[in-house]
Design a protein around this motif. Structure first.
Motif, PDB file in Angstrom:
ATOM      1  N   GLY A 117       0.843  -1.184   0.000  1.00 29.28           N
ATOM      2  CA  GLY A 117       0.000   0.000   0.000  1.00 29.28           C
ATOM      3  C   GLY A 117       0.879   1.233   0.000  1.00 29.28           C
ATOM      4  O   GLY A 117       2.079   1.152  -0.286  1.00 29.28           O
ATOM      5  N   PRO A 118       0.318   2.383   0.328  1.00 30.72           N
ATOM      6  CA  PRO A 118       1.117   3.614   0.297  1.00 30.72           C
ATOM      7  C   PRO A 118       2.160   3.641   1.404  1.00 30.72           C
ATOM      8  O   PRO A 118       1.896   3.251   2.544  1.00 30.72           O
ATOM      9  CB  PRO A 118       0.068   4.709   0.493  1.00 30.72           C
ATOM     10  N   GLN A 119       3.340   4.114   1.057  1.00 26.09           N
ATOM     11  CA  GLN A 119       4.370   4.357   2.049  1.00 26.09           C
ATOM     12  C   GLN A 119       4.340   5.816   2.475  1.00 26.09           C
ATOM     13  O   GLN A 119       3.963   6.684   1.698  1.00 26.09           O
ATOM     14  CB  GLN A 119       5.758   4.055   1.466  1.00 26.09           C
ATOM     15  N   PRO A 120       4.788   6.099   3.696  1.00 17.05           N
ATOM     16  CA  PRO A 120       4.990   7.494   4.079  1.00 17.05           C
ATOM     17  C   PRO A 120       6.255   8.033   3.428  1.00 17.05           C
ATOM     18  O   PRO A 120       6.998   7.294   2.769  1.00 17.05           O
ATOM     19  CB  PRO A 120       5.137   7.421   5.603  1.00 17.05           C
ATOM     20  N   ASP A 121       6.499   9.321   3.608  1.00 15.93           N
ATOM     21  CA  ASP A 121       7.757   9.902   3.148  1.00 15.93           C
ATOM     22  C   ASP A 121       8.922   9.115   3.744  1.00 15.93           C
ATOM     23  O   ASP A 121       8.842   8.597   4.854  1.00 15.93           O
ATOM     24  CB  ASP A 121       7.868  11.363   3.592  1.00 15.93           C
ATOM     25  N   GLN A 122      10.011   9.054   2.983  1.00 15.67           N
ATOM     26  CA  GLN A 122      11.156   8.262   3.414  1.00 15.67           C
ATOM     27  C   GLN A 122      12.379   9.147   3.655  1.00 15.67           C
ATOM     28  O   GLN A 122      12.664  10.072   2.888  1.00 15.67           O
ATOM     29  CB  GLN A 122      11.505   7.223   2.354  1.00 15.67           C
ATOM     30  N   LEU A 123      13.095   8.856   4.736  1.00 16.66           N
ATOM     31  CA  LEU A 123      14.392   9.465   5.023  1.00 16.66           C
ATOM     32  C   LEU A 123      15.434   8.360   4.944  1.00 16.66           C
ATOM     33  O   LEU A 123      15.331   7.347   5.637  1.00 16.66           O
ATOM     34  CB  LEU A 123      14.400  10.093   6.408  1.00 16.66           C
ATOM     35  N   LEU A 124      16.430   8.558   4.071  1.00 16.35           N
ATOM     36  CA  LEU A 124      17.468   7.548   3.863  1.00 16.35           C
ATOM     37  C   LEU A 124      18.826   8.161   4.202  1.00 16.35           C
ATOM     38  O   LEU A 124      19.186   9.218   3.682  1.00 16.35           O
ATOM     39  CB  LEU A 124      17.447   7.044   2.427  1.00 16.35           C
ATOM     40  N   LEU A 125      19.565   7.500   5.076  1.00 15.21           N
ATOM     41  CA  LEU A 125      20.852   7.995   5.532  1.00 15.21           C
ATOM     42  C   LEU A 125      21.980   7.245   4.850  1.00 15.21           C
ATOM     43  O   LEU A 125      21.907   6.022   4.648  1.00 15.21           O
ATOM     44  CB  LEU A 125      20.976   7.837   7.052  1.00 15.21           C
ATOM     45  N   SER A 126      23.035   7.964   4.507  1.00 15.62           N
ATOM     46  CA  SER A 126      24.177   7.367   3.809  1.00 15.62           C
ATOM     47  C   SER A 126      25.008   6.521   4.755  1.00 15.62           C
ATOM     48  O   SER A 126      25.303   6.913   5.883  1.00 15.62           O
ATOM     49  CB  SER A 126      25.077   8.463   3.214  1.00 15.62           C
ATOM     50  N   GLN A 127      25.433   5.348   4.225  1.00 17.79           N
ATOM     51  CA  GLN A 127      26.270   4.457   5.021  1.00 17.79           C
ATOM     52  C   GLN A 127      27.626   4.063   4.416  1.00 17.79           C
ATOM     53  O   GLN A 127      28.312   3.245   5.060  1.00 17.79           O
ATOM     54  CB  GLN A 127      25.482   3.163   5.319  1.00 17.79           C
ATOM     55  N   PRO A 128      28.099   4.443   3.199  1.00 20.54           N
ATOM     56  CA  PRO A 128      27.575   5.528   2.353  1.00 20.54           C
ATOM     57  C   PRO A 128      26.418   5.149   1.428  1.00 20.54           C
ATOM     58  O   PRO A 128      25.859   6.028   0.788  1.00 20.54           O
ATOM     59  CB  PRO A 128      28.792   5.931   1.535  1.00 20.54           C
ATOM     60  N   GLU A 129      26.076   3.831   1.272  1.00 19.09           N
ATOM     61  CA  GLU A 129      24.855   3.542   0.535  1.00 19.09           C
ATOM     62  C   GLU A 129      23.684   4.070   1.368  1.00 19.09           C
ATOM     63  O   GLU A 129      23.809   4.275   2.578  1.00 19.09           O
ATOM     64  CB  GLU A 129      24.709   2.047   0.264  1.00 19.09           C
ATOM     65  N   LEU A 130      22.537   4.290   0.731  1.00 14.33           N
ATOM     66  CA  LEU A 130      21.405   4.921   1.412  1.00 14.33           C
ATOM     67  C   LEU A 130      20.509   3.866   2.051  1.00 14.33           C
ATOM     68  O   LEU A 130      20.046   2.939   1.389  1.00 14.33           O
ATOM     69  CB  LEU A 130      20.618   5.763   0.413  1.00 14.33           C
ATOM     70  N   GLU A 131      20.264   4.013   3.348  1.00 11.39           N
ATOM     71  CA  GLU A 131      19.426   3.075   4.089  1.00 11.39           C
ATOM     72  C   GLU A 131      18.324   3.829   4.810  1.00 11.39           C
ATOM     73  O   GLU A 131      18.559   4.908   5.372  1.00 11.39           O
ATOM     74  CB  GLU A 131      20.270   2.288   5.098  1.00 11.39           C
ATOM     75  N   PRO A 132      17.088   3.283   4.813  1.00 12.02           N
ATOM     76  CA  PRO A 132      15.963   3.977   5.440  1.00 12.02           C
ATOM     77  C   PRO A 132      16.172   4.166   6.941  1.00 12.02           C
ATOM     78  O   PRO A 132      16.692   3.283   7.626  1.00 12.02           O
ATOM     79  CB  PRO A 132      14.779   3.047   5.170  1.00 12.02           C
ATOM     80  N   GLU A 133      15.777   5.327   7.422  1.00 15.18           N
ATOM     81  CA  GLU A 133      15.727   5.594   8.857  1.00 15.18           C
ATOM     82  C   GLU A 133      14.399   5.048   9.363  1.00 15.18           C
ATOM     83  O   GLU A 133      13.336   5.664   9.206  1.00 15.18           O
ATOM     84  CB  GLU A 133      15.844   7.089   9.124  1.00 15.18           C
ATOM     85  N   THR A 134      14.420   3.868   9.951  1.00  9.88           N
ATOM     86  CA  THR A 134      13.203   3.154  10.332  1.00  9.88           C
ATOM     87  C   THR A 134      12.390   3.949  11.345  1.00  9.88           C
ATOM     88  O   THR A 134      12.912   4.428  12.348  1.00  9.88           O
ATOM     89  CB  THR A 134      13.561   1.779  10.921  1.00  9.88           C
ATOM     90  N   GLY A 135      11.093   4.061  11.052  1.00 10.24           N
ATOM     91  CA  GLY A 135      10.195   4.706  11.996  1.00 10.24           C
ATOM     92  C   GLY A 135      10.320   6.207  12.063  1.00 10.24           C
ATOM     93  O   GLY A 135       9.754   6.834  12.964  1.00 10.24           O
ATOM     94  N   TRP A 136      11.020   6.811  11.101  1.00  9.02           N
ATOM     95  CA  TRP A 136      11.201   8.263  11.141  1.00  9.02           C
ATOM     96  C   TRP A 136       9.863   8.997  11.076  1.00  9.02           C
ATOM     97  O   TRP A 136       9.613   9.937  11.823  1.00  9.02           O
ATOM     98  CB  TRP A 136      12.096   8.697   9.973  1.00  9.02           C
ATOM     99  N   SER A 137       8.976   8.582  10.191  1.00 10.13           N
ATOM    100  CA  SER A 137       7.669   9.217  10.072  1.00 10.13           C
ATOM    101  C   SER A 137       6.670   8.198   9.555  1.00 10.13           C
ATOM    102  O   SER A 137       6.995   7.367   8.714  1.00 10.13           O
ATOM    103  CB  SER A 137       7.734  10.415   9.117  1.00 10.13           C
TER     104      SER A 137
END
Length: 547
Positions: free
Chosen positions: A120-140
């Protein structure tokens, strides 16, 4: 002197040395030049006082080309179930790698999102570099109509706060407001609802409009709204007050806005996709829109879209590029150009439409986002669009051919209906070449991270430490023999629904050593002579952990 800049100026005084003769740059407040990240007259290696990272290039610009690095960066699965409508780069945890926020319209029926493995629909996503980009779980977990976003240091503590702009919909039925997030020790925490819930917001334009040392924000509203764009004055402590009434900006409807100094008076002016305004001081603006600035629609859903500022012909004046959101391009097989307005007026602020004579080929699809950036690092700023080329495999770029008589050539492979909503630039892999994140609207297709794969000239990036992260700072570059080769004003917005890092990126072509001038928003000018190419430097003290 602005009190918020006192720590930065103090750092400059500690490392100051001798006067510089860099062309067209003025002089420092104390008649001094900052040392560090320079090469000596004996050809010695540069000091690392201000150097954050380096990446050698061949120094020979070639054809502009991109390759898909979406899967490599971990961006496929986290972005399913989205009607993508905004993207912004920032550095939330101040580790020197770009983080990414992606916004979506999440107000449709669940079935509309159930494709490519989405439930279904996802909320906005914040991805932090690790340096690959990984979702910040539970951010919003908010499901709203996100139409714009930007990272900026709104509280003046030197880190990236985050602003989400939302659109209430034509029936104003969205209950998810625009929201400001405070950066607390590298984590984004909800702070306040910054706009009325019925506001139909679009692209924010961030600048210190009144010169008090705090970043304000103008938020455009489209023509389905009731008030037009709003000017929000920063009161400190992440508090904002609507000061639109009496500002000269009342009742302006537009899909986008960008802030920057258009007349060289060291105050940020404002260009929307429908009008241009000069800052008169005291949060007061005067309209200077040329008669031919208004877009002429072909069908019912045809509007001017993203706005970008940049010195395209290297004459020391910021020009304006306007993107297009013309549904007629795909519904009626029309071809619609991105438009260029050349700044010819200095203090008089006059603009000429040079779209046709500059060779900007009309596009057979939408190009909402535009950005001025030197994609091939040949020292001449190009125009990036969010239109596709090569049947959606790459981005359409107007390549600047150089010279005072502005001329461009278009990418090969035009003809696909594919386009992207936004396309903010970033050097995601820190190789000295600007990459692009293309935001996809249709859930059936992925957003794409495009790696810049073309042969590159030399390059240089400049960022600013301290409160405000240098937004509004003018950086000028000249060769060591005195030839002016370009300028950029550091900003965090521009284009359409997109945000960028506060970095000035210069292509240098075959030059390996240049002189730099840094003019802060308070008017203080610092000269940095003999700066070696192929590095990112941060004035005045470098990046944390880079030494």
């Amino acid at each position: 002197m602005n009190p918020r800049l006192a720590p930065v100026i103090a750092a400059l005084l500690i490392v100051a040395c001798t006067n510089s003769g860099a062309p067209g740059a003025g002089s420092t407040a104390n008649g001094a030049t900052t040392s560090g990240a320079t090469s000596g007259s004996d050809g010695s290696e540069p000091s690392r006082d201000m150097t954050c990272w380096t990446a050698q290039t061949s120094g020979t610009p070639g054809e502009i080309s991109f390759e898909d690095m979406t899967e490599e960066m971990g961006l496929v699965e986290p972005l399913v179930g989205m009607y993508g409508h905004s993207a912004a780069f920032g550095d939330v945890n101040a580790d020197g790698y770009a983080d990414l926020a992606v916004g979506t319209f999440a107000d449709r029926e669940i079935e509309a999102y159930q494709i490519r493995g989405a439930d279904g629909p996802q909320p906005d996503q914040l991805l932090l570099s690790q340096p690959e980009l990984e979702p910040e779980t539970g951010w919003s977990t908010e499901l709203g109509r996100t139409s714009g976003a930007v990272f900026a240091d709104f509280d003046g503590d030197g880190d990236d706060d985050f602003l989400i702009i939302r659109h209430a919909g034509r029936s104003a039925d969205s209950e998810t407001p625009s929201r400001l997030y405070e950066n607390v020790d590298g984590a984004l925490q909800p702070h306040s609802e910054i706009l009325p819930p019925d506001f139909r917001g679009r692209t924010p334009a961030v600048a210190d409009y009144d010169g008090d040392g705090l970043l304000d924000v103008y938020v455009s509203e489209d023509n389905s709204g009731e008030t037009g764009g709003v000017l929000l004055h920063n009161q400190g402590g992440l508090g904002f007050v609507d000061v639109t009434d009496g500002s000269g900006l009342e009742g302006i409807f537009a899909l986008s806005a960008a802030a920057g100094d258009l007349n060289g008076d060291n105050s940020p002016d404002l260009a929307t996709s429908t009008a241009i305004f000069v800052n008169e001081g005291g949060l007061s603006f005067t309209e200077v829109t040329p008669d031919d600035y208004a877009a002429i629609p072909i069908g019912e859903e045809d509007d001017a879209a993203g706005v970008a500022l940049g010195d395209l012909n290297r004459d020391g004046l910021s020009d304006i590029v306007v993107g297009q959101h013309y549904r007629a391009a795909v519904e009626f097989d029309s071809e619609v150009a991105v438009r260029v307005f050349l700044n010819t007026g200095g203090e008089d602020v006059a603009f000429d439409d040079v779209t046709g004579i500059a060779g900007l080929t009309p596009l057979p699809t939408l190009a909402p986002h535009v950005q001025v950036a030197d994609i091939d690092n040949d020292s001449w700023p190009d125009i990036l669009t969010s239109a596709s080329a090569g049947d959606g495999a790459t981005l359409a770029v107007y390549r600047n051919l150089g010279g005072s008589d502005l001329a461009f050539e278009m990418s090969d492979g035009l003809g696909s209906d594919q386009y992207w909503i936004g396309a903010p630039i970033v050097d995601i892999d820190r190789d000295g070449r600007l990459d692009v994140f293309a935001v996809e609207w249709e859930p059936a297709l992925p957003s794409i991270m495009f790696r810049n794969a073309g042969d590159s000239g030399h390059w240089l990036e400049v960022s600013i430490g301290g409160p405000g992260r240098g937004v509004g700072t003018l950086v000028r570059v000249a060769t060591t023999d005195g030839t002016f080769t370009g300028q950029q004003e550091i900003s965090v917005g521009g284009g359409y629904s997109s945000g960028r890092l506060p970095v000035a990126h210069f292509g240098l072509g075959q030059d390996t050593v240049v002189d730099i001038s840094i003019k802060l928003p308070d008017g203080t000018v610092t000269e940095l002579p003999n700066i070696t190419a192929d590095q990112h430097l941060r004035w005045p003290e470098g990046c944390p952990g880079s030494k």
